[in-house]
Scaffold this motif. Structure first.
Motif, PDB file in Angstrom:
ATOM      1  N   PHE A   1      49.497  37.102  44.453  1.00  0.00           N
ATOM      2  CA  PHE A   1      48.888  35.849  44.016  1.00  0.00           C
ATOM      3  C   PHE A   1      47.608  35.559  44.794  1.00  0.00           C
ATOM      4  O   PHE A   1      46.608  35.117  44.233  1.00  0.00           O
ATOM      5  CB  PHE A   1      49.887  34.700  44.144  1.00  0.00           C
ATOM      6  N   THR A   2      47.643  35.846  46.096  1.00  0.00           N
ATOM      7  CA  THR A   2      46.442  35.677  46.917  1.00  0.00           C
ATOM      8  C   THR A   2      45.365  36.661  46.478  1.00  0.00           C
ATOM      9  O   THR A   2      44.187  36.304  46.385  1.00  0.00           O
ATOM     10  CB  THR A   2      46.777  35.896  48.407  1.00  0.00           C
ATOM     11  N   LEU A   3      45.768  37.883  46.189  1.00  0.00           N
ATOM     12  CA  LEU A   3      44.827  38.889  45.711  1.00  0.00           C
ATOM     13  C   LEU A   3      44.213  38.464  44.381  1.00  0.00           C
ATOM     14  O   LEU A   3      42.998  38.582  44.177  1.00  0.00           O
ATOM     15  CB  LEU A   3      45.535  40.233  45.566  1.00  0.00           C
ATOM     16  N   TYR A   4      45.032  37.953  43.478  1.00  0.00           N
ATOM     17  CA  TYR A   4      44.558  37.477  42.176  1.00  0.00           C
ATOM     18  C   TYR A   4      43.533  36.361  42.360  1.00  0.00           C
ATOM     19  O   TYR A   4      42.463  36.389  41.743  1.00  0.00           O
ATOM     20  CB  TYR A   4      45.758  36.981  41.360  1.00  0.00           C
ATOM     21  N   ARG A   5      43.853  35.380  43.188  1.00  0.00           N
ATOM     22  CA  ARG A   5      42.935  34.261  43.422  1.00  0.00           C
ATOM     23  C   ARG A   5      41.635  34.736  44.057  1.00  0.00           C
ATOM     24  O   ARG A   5      40.544  34.279  43.705  1.00  0.00           O
ATOM     25  CB  ARG A   5      43.593  33.192  44.277  1.00  0.00           C
ATOM     26  N   GLY A   6      41.726  35.666  44.977  1.00  0.00           N
ATOM     27  CA  GLY A   6      40.535  36.209  45.619  1.00  0.00           C
ATOM     28  C   GLY A   6      39.652  36.973  44.640  1.00  0.00           C
ATOM     29  O   GLY A   6      38.427  36.853  44.664  1.00  0.00           O
ATOM     30  N   PHE A   7      40.279  37.757  43.770  1.00  0.00           N
ATOM     31  CA  PHE A   7      39.534  38.501  42.755  1.00  0.00           C
ATOM     32  C   PHE A   7      38.829  37.537  41.821  1.00  0.00           C
ATOM     33  O   PHE A   7      37.650  37.705  41.508  1.00  0.00           O
ATOM     34  CB  PHE A   7      40.488  39.409  41.964  1.00  0.00           C
ATOM     35  N   ARG A   8      39.555  36.517  41.391  1.00  0.00           N
ATOM     36  CA  ARG A   8      38.989  35.529  40.473  1.00  0.00           C
ATOM     37  C   ARG A   8      37.825  34.778  41.122  1.00  0.00           C
ATOM     38  O   ARG A   8      36.805  34.509  40.483  1.00  0.00           O
ATOM     39  CB  ARG A   8      40.059  34.548  40.015  1.00  0.00           C
ATOM     40  N   ALA A   9      37.947  34.457  42.402  1.00  0.00           N
ATOM     41  CA  ALA A   9      36.868  33.756  43.107  1.00  0.00           C
ATOM     42  C   ALA A   9      35.639  34.654  43.268  1.00  0.00           C
ATOM     43  O   ALA A   9      34.508  34.192  43.142  1.00  0.00           O
ATOM     44  CB  ALA A   9      37.364  33.288  44.472  1.00  0.00           C
ATOM     45  N   ALA A  10      35.866  35.938  43.513  1.00  0.00           N
ATOM     46  CA  ALA A  10      34.759  36.862  43.750  1.00  0.00           C
ATOM     47  C   ALA A  10      34.032  37.263  42.470  1.00  0.00           C
ATOM     48  O   ALA A  10      32.811  37.380  42.455  1.00  0.00           O
ATOM     49  CB  ALA A  10      35.268  38.103  44.467  1.00  0.00           C
ATOM     50  N   TYR A  11      34.784  37.486  41.387  1.00  0.00           N
ATOM     51  CA  TYR A  11      34.187  38.046  40.178  1.00  0.00           C
ATOM     52  C   TYR A  11      34.109  37.078  39.000  1.00  0.00           C
ATOM     53  O   TYR A  11      33.504  37.391  37.989  1.00  0.00           O
ATOM     54  CB  TYR A  11      34.944  39.311  39.749  1.00  0.00           C
ATOM     55  N   GLY A  12      34.756  35.938  39.109  1.00  0.00           N
ATOM     56  CA  GLY A  12      34.640  34.939  38.052  1.00  0.00           C
ATOM     57  C   GLY A  12      35.644  35.043  36.934  1.00  0.00           C
ATOM     58  O   GLY A  12      35.648  34.204  36.038  1.00  0.00           O
ATOM     59  N   PHE A  13      36.462  36.084  36.933  1.00  0.00           N
ATOM     60  CA  PHE A  13      37.529  36.167  35.945  1.00  0.00           C
ATOM     61  C   PHE A  13      38.679  36.991  36.488  1.00  0.00           C
ATOM     62  O   PHE A  13      38.558  37.640  37.517  1.00  0.00           O
ATOM     63  CB  PHE A  13      37.051  36.692  34.587  1.00  0.00           C
ATOM     64  N   ALA A  14      39.795  36.945  35.787  1.00  0.00           N
ATOM     65  CA  ALA A  14      41.027  37.579  36.246  1.00  0.00           C
ATOM     66  C   ALA A  14      40.921  39.105  36.182  1.00  0.00           C
ATOM     67  O   ALA A  14      40.128  39.646  35.407  1.00  0.00           O
ATOM     68  CB  ALA A  14      42.195  37.116  35.388  1.00  0.00           C
ATOM     69  N   PRO A  15      41.727  39.798  36.986  1.00  0.00           N
ATOM     70  CA  PRO A  15      41.714  41.266  36.940  1.00  0.00           C
ATOM     71  C   PRO A  15      41.999  41.834  35.546  1.00  0.00           C
ATOM     72  O   PRO A  15      41.370  42.817  35.139  1.00  0.00           O
ATOM     73  CB  PRO A  15      42.821  41.661  37.925  1.00  0.00           C
ATOM     74  N   SER A  16      42.891  41.211  34.807  1.00  0.00           N
ATOM     75  CA  SER A  16      43.184  41.699  33.454  1.00  0.00           C
ATOM     76  C   SER A  16      41.988  41.517  32.525  1.00  0.00           C
ATOM     77  O   SER A  16      41.720  42.373  31.678  1.00  0.00           O
ATOM     78  CB  SER A  16      44.403  40.978  32.883  1.00  0.00           C
ATOM     79  N   GLU A  17      41.251  40.434  32.694  1.00  0.00           N
ATOM     80  CA  GLU A  17      40.044  40.218  31.892  1.00  0.00           C
ATOM     81  C   GLU A  17      38.973  41.238  32.257  1.00  0.00           C
ATOM     82  O   GLU A  17      38.248  41.734  31.389  1.00  0.00           O
ATOM     83  CB  GLU A  17      39.520  38.801  32.097  1.00  0.00           C
ATOM     84  N   TYR A  18      38.871  41.558  33.536  1.00  0.00           N
ATOM     85  CA  TYR A  18      37.913  42.563  33.998  1.00  0.00           C
ATOM     86  C   TYR A  18      38.252  43.926  33.398  1.00  0.00           C
ATOM     87  O   TYR A  18      37.371  44.632  32.900  1.00  0.00           O
ATOM     88  CB  TYR A  18      37.932  42.628  35.527  1.00  0.00           C
ATOM     89  N   GLN A  19      39.511  44.283  33.424  1.00  0.00           N
ATOM     90  CA  GLN A  19      39.951  45.560  32.859  1.00  0.00           C
ATOM     91  C   GLN A  19      39.657  45.612  31.364  1.00  0.00           C
ATOM     92  O   GLN A  19      39.176  46.626  30.853  1.00  0.00           O
ATOM     93  CB  GLN A  19      41.438  45.758  33.112  1.00  0.00           C
TER      94      GLN A  19
END
Length: 81
Positions: free
Chosen positions: A12-30
Motif C-alpha cells: 500500500f505504501t509502495l502504491y501510494r508512492g508510485f501514484r505520488a511520483a508518476y501521477g497514476f496507479a501502477p496498473s494504469e501505467y502498465q
C-alpha cells in the motif's frame, strides 16, 4: 506466513508512492505501456488481433475497449488512417 518485503515497505505504501511520483496507479501505467506498444504495432500495419496479443492484452476486444476509451478511435480505424 508473511510475504517477503523486497521493497522495504508494504504494498500500500509502495502504491501510494508510485501514484505520488508518476501521477497514476501502477496498473494504469502498465495499461498505458501496453496501449503505446499496440499503437506502434498498428502503425506498422499489424492486424489488431495480433497487436493485442503482442502488447499483452487478453484478446482483441480487450484492446479495442481500452484503445477506444483512451484514443477515441478503434484500433482498425487507427491502423487504416
Amino acid at each position: 506466513m508473511p510475504r517477503p518485503r523486497t521493497a522495504g515497505c508494504s504494498r500500500f505504501t509502495l502504491y501510494r508512492g508510485f501514484r505520488a511520483a508518476y501521477g497514476f496507479a501502477p496498473s494504469e501505467y502498465q495499461r498505458d505501456l501496453r496501449l503505446r506498444r499496440a499503437r506502434a504495432l498498428l502503425a506498422e500495419g499489424m492486424a489488431p488481433a495480433t497487436a493485442a496479443a503482442e502488447a499483452g492484452f487478453a484478446d482483441q476486444a480487450h484492446l479495442t475497449r481500452w484503445f477506444t476509451r483512451t484514443y477515441g478511435v478503434t484500433p482498425a480505424a487507427y491502423r487504416a488512417a
